[in-house]
Structures are given as C-alpha cells and as structure tokens.
Design a protein around this motif. Structure first.
Motif, mmCIF file in Angstrom:
data_model
loop_
_atom_site.group_PDB
_atom_site.id
_atom_site.type_symbol
_atom_site.label_atom_id
_atom_site.label_comp_id
_atom_site.label_asym_id
_atom_site.label_seq_id
_atom_site.Cartn_x
_atom_site.Cartn_y
_atom_site.Cartn_z
ATOM 1 N N SER A 1 -35.411 3.301 15.814
ATOM 2 C CA SER A 1 -34.186 2.701 16.344
ATOM 3 C C SER A 1 -33.116 3.767 16.562
ATOM 4 O O SER A 1 -32.354 3.691 17.526
ATOM 5 N N LYS A 2 -33.066 4.757 15.690
ATOM 6 C CA LYS A 2 -32.106 5.852 15.886
ATOM 7 C C LYS A 2 -32.382 6.577 17.205
ATOM 8 O O LYS A 2 -31.458 6.902 17.951
ATOM 9 N N GLU A 3 -33.661 6.801 17.483
ATOM 10 C CA GLU A 3 -34.035 7.459 18.736
ATOM 11 C C GLU A 3 -33.599 6.618 19.943
ATOM 12 O O GLU A 3 -33.048 7.146 20.908
ATOM 13 N N ASN B 1 -30.702 7.474 22.816
ATOM 14 C CA ASN B 1 -31.077 7.497 24.235
ATOM 15 C C ASN B 1 -30.344 6.452 25.071
ATOM 16 O O ASN B 1 -30.663 6.267 26.237
ATOM 17 N N GLY B 2 -29.373 5.744 24.469
ATOM 18 C CA GLY B 2 -28.519 4.849 25.228
ATOM 19 C C GLY B 2 -28.928 3.390 25.259
ATOM 20 O O GLY B 2 -28.298 2.587 25.954
ATOM 21 N N THR C 1 -29.046 -0.416 24.105
ATOM 22 C CA THR C 1 -28.072 -1.226 23.379
ATOM 23 C C THR C 1 -28.618 -1.586 21.999
ATOM 24 O O THR C 1 -29.826 -1.507 21.756
ATOM 25 N N VAL C 2 -27.726 -2.015 21.114
ATOM 26 C CA VAL C 2 -28.134 -2.377 19.758
ATOM 27 C C VAL C 2 -29.107 -3.555 19.790
ATOM 28 O O VAL C 2 -30.124 -3.552 19.090
ATOM 29 N N THR C 3 -28.813 -4.550 20.602
ATOM 30 C CA THR C 3 -29.682 -5.726 20.687
ATOM 31 C C THR C 3 -31.061 -5.349 21.229
ATOM 32 O O THR C 3 -32.079 -5.763 20.684
ATOM 33 N N GLU C 4 -31.095 -4.564 22.302
ATOM 34 C CA GLU C 4 -32.373 -4.122 22.861
ATOM 35 C C GLU C 4 -33.166 -3.319 21.827
ATOM 36 O O GLU C 4 -34.367 -3.505 21.676
ATOM 37 N N THR C 5 -32.474 -2.446 21.116
ATOM 38 C CA THR C 5 -33.111 -1.619 20.095
ATOM 39 C C THR C 5 -33.699 -2.469 18.992
ATOM 40 O O THR C 5 -34.834 -2.254 18.555
ATOM 41 N N CYS C 6 -32.935 -3.438 18.543
ATOM 42 C CA CYS C 6 -33.371 -4.330 17.470
ATOM 43 C C CYS C 6 -34.727 -4.941 17.784
ATOM 44 O O CYS C 6 -35.658 -4.881 16.974
ATOM 45 N N GLU D 1 -21.084 7.626 17.424
ATOM 46 C CA GLU D 1 -20.992 8.974 16.859
ATOM 47 C C GLU D 1 -21.935 9.931 17.585
ATOM 48 O O GLU D 1 -21.560 11.058 17.907
ATOM 49 N N GLN D 2 -23.143 9.485 17.855
ATOM 50 C CA GLN D 2 -24.113 10.333 18.536
ATOM 51 C C GLN D 2 -23.692 10.620 19.981
ATOM 52 O O GLN D 2 -23.854 11.739 20.465
ATOM 53 N N LEU D 3 -23.142 9.608 20.644
ATOM 54 C CA LEU D 3 -22.692 9.816 22.028
ATOM 55 C C LEU D 3 -21.509 10.776 22.086
ATOM 56 O O LEU D 3 -21.421 11.614 22.971
ATOM 57 N N SER D 4 -20.581 10.658 21.107
ATOM 58 C CA SER D 4 -19.436 11.579 21.106
ATOM 59 C C SER D 4 -19.899 13.004 20.796
ATOM 60 O O SER D 4 -19.359 13.953 21.344
#
Length: 134
Positions: free
Chosen positions: A80-82, A86-87, A89-94, A123-126
């Motif tokens: 999920s971190k990966e 890679n952009g 969304t949280v819901t899609e990742t879940c 945080e990762q995007l920034s």
C-alpha cells in the motif's frame, strides 16, 4: 564413504531434519507473497500444504517470527505504501492490496506506519516535489 563424508552426512541429517516443515512454511509464505491482494484465510493457507491451521501458525511463527496473518498484513501495508507513493488514492489502494474495509485499512496503516494513509501520501508527495525542485 570417507570419514568426512560420514560426518557431513550426519551433520546434514541433524541440520535439515525438519526440511519438510521448512518447505511447507516457505510455500505458504510464497503463496502469500503472490496472492496478498486476495481474500486469504488461515484455513485455505493450511490446506495448501495439508497441515493443520494451528501447526501452520506455530511453524510460521517459529521460522518467520510472525503469524501468517501478521505477515499478510505487513505485506499489504508494504504494498500500500508503494501504491500511495505512485499516486493511487487511499480508497483505491485499500482495495488493491486486499483490505475489505477502508476503516480497518486506515487503522492498521496508522498502527504500522505511525501516520494515516493520507498523511503518508502527502508527506511522500511533498518530498518528491522537493527533490524534483532541487
């Protein structure tokens, strides 16, 4: 057979006497690695190697230090971190990593990572923008 060959044979019998158990646990771990996004149950994992659920838990914990469930959760969080980096969304990742509920995913993610999935992603995007701006 020479003296050294006899000693090596005896030593290998002692060291690898549980090879069947080791192979079973490795096969279950490999199955989890390949199918982490599907609905995996302890019953199904034990049936893969024809061993009892409880024996599988003991063996897995002995060789990997985690139960199969804990290992599966760690694998899903890692993936999920990966996805978040890679952009996705949280819901899609879940749902992509195999969690059935967004709430349980968020709670487990925060427990394991120390941040909510959205905080982690921001945080990762920034960080990536700072690196690309340099």
């Amino acid at each position: 057979m020479t003296f050294y060959e006899k000693k090596l044979k005896k030593l290998s019998e002692v060291l690898y006497k549980n090879q069947g158990q080791i192979d079973s646990v490795i096969a279950v771990r490999n199955y989890i690695e390949s199918n982490y996004e599907t609905d995996l149950s302890l019953k199904m994992l034990s049936e893969i190697q024809y061993i009892s659920k409880y024996h599988l838990i003991r063996l897995f914990k002995k060789y990997y230090g985690l139960t199969p469930r804990q290992y599966l959760i760690d694998k899903r969080i890692q993936k999920s971190k990966e996805h978040l980096v890679n952009g996705m969304t949280v819901t899609e990742t879940c749902y992509a990593v195999g969690f059935a509920s967004l709430g349980s995913f968020s709670v487990l993610f925060k427990t394991k990572v120390g941040k909510t999935p959205i905080q982690f992603q921001k945080e990762q995007l920034s960080r990536s923008k700072l690196v690309s701006d340099s």
